[in-house]
Design an enzyme around this catalytic site. Structure first.
Site, PDB file in Angstrom:
ATOM      1  CE  LYS A   1       7.051  -7.237 -17.840  1.00  0.00           C
ATOM      2  NZ  LYS A   1       8.238  -7.511 -17.103  1.00  0.00           N
TER       3      LYS A   1
ATOM      4  CB  CYS B   1      -0.864   0.012   1.246  1.00  0.00           C
ATOM      5  SG  CYS B   1      -1.743  -1.525   1.487  1.00  0.00           S
TER       6      CYS B   1
ATOM      7  CD1 TRP C   1      -2.032  -4.752  -4.761  1.00  0.00           C
ATOM      8  CD2 TRP C   1      -1.432  -5.957  -2.978  1.00  0.00           C
ATOM      9  NE1 TRP C   1      -1.767  -6.026  -5.188  1.00  0.00           N
ATOM     10  CE2 TRP C   1      -1.398  -6.782  -4.123  1.00  0.00           C
ATOM     11  CE3 TRP C   1      -1.097  -6.513  -1.745  1.00  0.00           C
ATOM     12  CZ2 TRP C   1      -1.032  -8.129  -4.065  1.00  0.00           C
ATOM     13  CZ3 TRP C   1      -0.732  -7.848  -1.688  1.00  0.00           C
ATOM     14  CH2 TRP C   1      -0.700  -8.635  -2.852  1.00  0.00           C
TER      15      TRP C   1
ATOM     16  NE  ARG D   1       4.224   1.870  -1.448  1.00  0.00           N
ATOM     17  CZ  ARG D   1       5.385   1.271  -1.272  1.00  0.00           C
ATOM     18  NH1 ARG D   1       6.398   1.554  -2.064  1.00  0.00           N
ATOM     19  NH2 ARG D   1       5.558   0.386  -0.319  1.00  0.00           N
TER      20      ARG D   1
ATOM     21  CE  LYS E   1       8.042  -0.445 -11.187  1.00  0.00           C
ATOM     22  NZ  LYS E   1       8.270  -1.379 -12.307  1.00  0.00           N
TER      23      LYS E   1
ATOM     24  CD  GLU F   1       4.044  -7.962 -14.982  1.00  0.00           C
ATOM     25  OE1 GLU F   1       3.861  -7.830 -13.778  1.00  0.00           O
ATOM     26  OE2 GLU F   1       5.170  -7.805 -15.487  1.00  0.00           O
TER      27      GLU F   1
ATOM     28  CD  GLU G   1      10.648  -9.986 -17.950  1.00  0.00           C
ATOM     29  OE1 GLU G   1      10.477 -10.752 -16.997  1.00  0.00           O
ATOM     30  OE2 GLU G   1      10.345  -8.779 -17.902  1.00  0.00           O
TER      31      GLU G   1
ATOM     32  CG  ASN H   1       3.110  -0.660   2.941  1.00  0.00           C
ATOM     33  OD1 ASN H   1       2.611  -1.672   2.452  1.00  0.00           O
ATOM     34  ND2 ASN H   1       4.316  -0.234   2.622  1.00  0.00           N
ATOM     35  N   GLY H   2       1.785  -3.078   5.020  1.00  0.00           N
ATOM     36  CA  GLY H   2       2.480  -4.255   5.546  1.00  0.00           C
ATOM     37  C   GLY H   2       1.483  -5.294   6.006  1.00  0.00           C
TER      38      GLY H   2
ATOM     39  CG  HIS I   1      10.475 -34.242 -21.628  1.00  0.00           C
ATOM     40  ND1 HIS I   1      10.797 -35.574 -21.686  1.00  0.00           N
ATOM     41  CD2 HIS I   1      11.522 -33.580 -22.176  1.00  0.00           C
ATOM     42  CE1 HIS I   1      12.001 -35.719 -22.215  1.00  0.00           C
ATOM     43  NE2 HIS I   1      12.467 -34.515 -22.527  1.00  0.00           N
TER      44      HIS I   1
HETATM   45  O1  M6R Z   1      11.408  -4.309  -7.367  1.00  0.00           O
HETATM   46  P1  M6R Z   1      11.772  -5.724  -7.687  1.00  0.00           P
HETATM   47  O2  M6R Z   1      12.625  -5.856  -8.895  1.00  0.00           O
HETATM   48  O3  M6R Z   1      12.363  -6.447  -6.507  1.00  0.00           O
HETATM   49  O4  M6R Z   1      10.395  -6.441  -8.005  1.00  0.00           O
HETATM   50  C1  M6R Z   1      10.332  -7.827  -8.220  1.00  0.00           C
HETATM   51  C2  M6R Z   1       9.030  -8.198  -8.854  1.00  0.00           C
HETATM   52  O5  M6R Z   1       7.962  -7.899  -8.013  1.00  0.00           O
HETATM   53  C3  M6R Z   1       8.827  -7.485 -10.196  1.00  0.00           C
HETATM   54  O6  M6R Z   1       9.877  -7.724 -11.080  1.00  0.00           O
HETATM   55  C4  M6R Z   1       7.512  -7.947 -10.857  1.00  0.00           C
HETATM   56  O7  M6R Z   1       7.611  -9.288 -11.235  1.00  0.00           O
HETATM   57  C5  M6R Z   1       7.181  -7.041 -12.045  1.00  0.00           C
HETATM   58  N1  M6R Z   1       5.806  -6.642 -11.970  1.00  0.00           N
HETATM   59  C6  M6R Z   1       7.391  -7.698 -13.343  1.00  0.00           C
HETATM   60  O8  M6R Z   1       7.034  -6.901 -14.415  1.00  0.00           O
END
Ligand code: M6R
Length: 610
Positions: A487, A2, A75, A27, A605, A490, A483, A100-101, A506
């Protein structure tokens, strides 16, 4: 996850808090709220489900006025997004809290408070904190002492901001496991989860340390450490630029950040290369001494940063001849480690505040690793402050939730690390000079690849109505396939999986039919012939292919197969260049589907909860 912000000023703070929340929306964005103490010493609060603009509408129709306040963008962890679960939470019209937490002993505390007769109005763990503080005040403590007593009862991670109706001349903030900064202004002081929230108002910050409690007043901020002793923390002047927070000519932050990658790689290389060498002091003044003892590397991260680790493992073993493990932080933390002497523990993180990665680092520091290194994009982050060595990626502020330029700069940083460590094993001066040359060529290759944007957009049309997409790579391209799949998932919500090409037979090949698309990463490399055979197996089952490749690889397009012809690149640096189409496929598909791609559903983020 958050975002929290608070302010005390000689003027109304509601709009300042709102502006701060907008900048913290990355956040979390499922609900938002704001509480102030008004001129009649009453707590006033607005909360709204949805993004911060829903709260803004509420503030326009029913303005709140007051010179001290706290605010939150959520969040969800405990309880679904709803008005009642939105913060701030208020206990008995006396104490307001933003948090937050996660409070891990939530169930016990909740049962205790209910037994005590407290009326709880939300499902959150956060509301409990407000009631605990209230009870301590009822027992005769002042506000600060009540907060100090409360936090001894909390287990878990938290950054909190608290208001007390009866003490309207200050508010209290606590940092323990979740980020929190103090902003210092002229006749206004702040707290926020991230300095970005406060850039329009101040450039002066104090980064609280673990366990710090801040008593924030109009003209001073008093900080107490875990033991309750008053302490001085340094004031930092940030060079961060507000302009970085605008989309400029781009439609989305993610698009802007994808197109910034040539420049961010240049920034990442700045000051790190001499004519033909990597400057190892870039990792820290004592890096050379430490690196001489290093025989093994453990790479640890989450999400996209973990994919960078997988590429790094490949480079460290193949180029430097140094044994390397790469592991997801949330797993690394909870297993037994066998630490070989001379192992460097390397964490990667864009934010430097990812709870899993931080927890893994803190745990690793107790296990006898030779040293810790953080590869990170945020200089003031916890990860940076808590590591022995640091290499900043210098990508600039990344706002889109989907990580893009942070990833490519992490790859560059890992390549720098590979060369530096490899000097003590396999890399001689001539080969170092060759690798440095390759690094210098990357920005141009990235620019050339970005010019394929409209080709990628045309290919993306084929995928936009699919429910499933596969990504296929071999060797060093496999992490880039992972990756690509992440992408796409998400930001477009299309189910995507990545497989090493040799693994298809497999099991995953059972998924192939005429509806299935597979995106293959196929630059010229040692196992290209093997990859070609694997792709034939997909074609034989009527699967469709989009192959990212180069002229020399010799693929031919037809009804079943489309090609994206990429610039030629050395096999070691192909991951950097082949990442671009992965990002742009996801981006264009998400735009076509109309998703909120800078703030995709259920994500945030900076993942500051475990
Ligand atoms: O800030 P960080 O690189 O530690 O974050 C790690 C992941 O949460 C972050 O890479 C997440 O997977 C992204 N949303 C990917 O696009």
């Amino acid at each position: 996850m958050c975002g929290i912000v608070g302010a005390i000023a000689d003027r109304d703070v509601a709009l300042v808090l709102l502006e701060g929340l907008k900048r913290l929306e990355y956040r979390g964005y499922d609900s938002a709220g704001l509480a102030i103490i008004d001129a009649r010493a009453q707590l006033q609060c607005h909360r709204a489900v949805g993004k911060v603009n829903e709260l803004e509408k509420l503030l326009v129709s029913k303005p709140l006025q007051g010179q001290i306040g706290i605010a939150h963008t959520r969040w969800a962890t405990h309880g679904k997004p709803s008005d009642l679960n939105a913060h701030p939470h208020i206990a008995n019209n006396e104490i307001a809290i933003v948090h937050n937490g996660i409070i891990e002993n939530y169930e016990k505390l909740r049962a205790r408070l209910v037994d005590f007769g407290c009326v709880l109005s939300s499902e959150t763990d956060s509301e409990l904190i407000a009631h605990l503080v209230y009870l301590h005040i009822q027992s005769g403590k002042n506000f600060l002492a009540a907060v100090q007593a409360t936090i001894t009862e909390l287990e878990g991670a938290y950054a909190i901001g608290l208001l007390s109706r009866t003490e309207p001349n200050h508010f209290i903030a606590v940092r323990s496991g979740s980020p929190l900064v103090i902003g210092l202004g002229d006749q206004i002081n702040f707290i926020a989860s991230d300095q970005l929230a406060l850039l329009p108002f101040t450039q002066q910050f104090i980064f609280l340390e673990e366990g710090d409690i801040a008593d924030v007043r109009l003209n001073e901020v008093i900080i107490y450490d875990t033991h309750g002793n008053e302490v001085k923390r340094d004031i930092h002047y940030t060079k961060l630029d507000q302009e970085e927070m605008s989309k400029g000519k781009y439609q989305h932050f993610m698009q802007k950040e994808i197109f910034e990658q040539a420049d961010s790689v240049i920034a990442c290389l700045e000051g790190r290369l001499s004519y033909q060498r990597v400057i190892s002091e870039a990792f820290g003044a004592n890096a050379n001494e430490i690196f001489k003892q290093i025989r093994h590397v453990q790479l640890v991260a989450c999400g996209t940063s973990y994919h960078a680790c997988l590429v790094g493992k490949y480079w460290l073993e193949e180029i430097a001849g140094i044994s390397c493990q790469a592991e997801i932080a949330s797993e690394n933390r909870y297993r037994q480690h066998v630490v070989e002497p001379g192992t460097l523990y390397v964490t990667l993180s864009q934010s430097g505040e990812t709870a899993d990665t931080l927890a893994a680092l803190r745990h690793a520091k107790t296990l006898g690793y030779a040293a810790t290194l953080a590869i990170c994009n945020v200089p003031e982050s916890s990860l940076v402050r808590e590591s022995d060595l640091v290499l900043m990626t210098g990508a600039g502020m990344e706002i889109g939730v989907a990580s893009t330029k942070a990833f490519t700069t992490q790859l560059v940083a890992l390549f720098l690390l590979t060369i530096t460590l490899g000097r003590n094993s396999r890399i001689d001066q001539n080969s170092e000079a060759e690798y440095v040359k390759l690094l210098r060529a990357i920005p141009k290759k990235l620019r050339n690849t970005l010019m394929l944007d409209s080709d990628i957009k045309n290919l993306a049309i084929k995928l936009k109505d699919k429910n499933h997409v596969l990504f296929i790579g071999r060797g060093i391209e496999y992490p880039i396939a992972l990756e690509g799949a992440l992408k796409l998932k998400e930001i477009s919500y299309i189910h995507a999986e990545a497989f090493p090409a040799g693994e298809l037979k497999h099991g995953p090949i059972a998924l192939i039919d005429s509806e299935m698309y597979a995106i293959a990463l196929a630059p010229i490399e040692d196992s290209l012939d093997k990859l070609k055979s694997n792709l034939q197996e997909i074609r034989a089952r009527e699967g469709k292919l989009i192959i990212c490749t180069n002229e020399e690889a010799g693929f031919i397009s037809d009804d079943q197969t489309s090609l994206l012809i990429m610039p030629h690149v050395h096999k070691f640096l192909a991951p950097l260049i082949y990442t671009i189409p992965m990002q742009l496929f996801a981006y264009h598909i998400a735009v076509m589907k109309g998703t909120d791609l800078d703030q995709p559903r259920n994500l945030a983020k900076s993942v500051t909860v475990e």
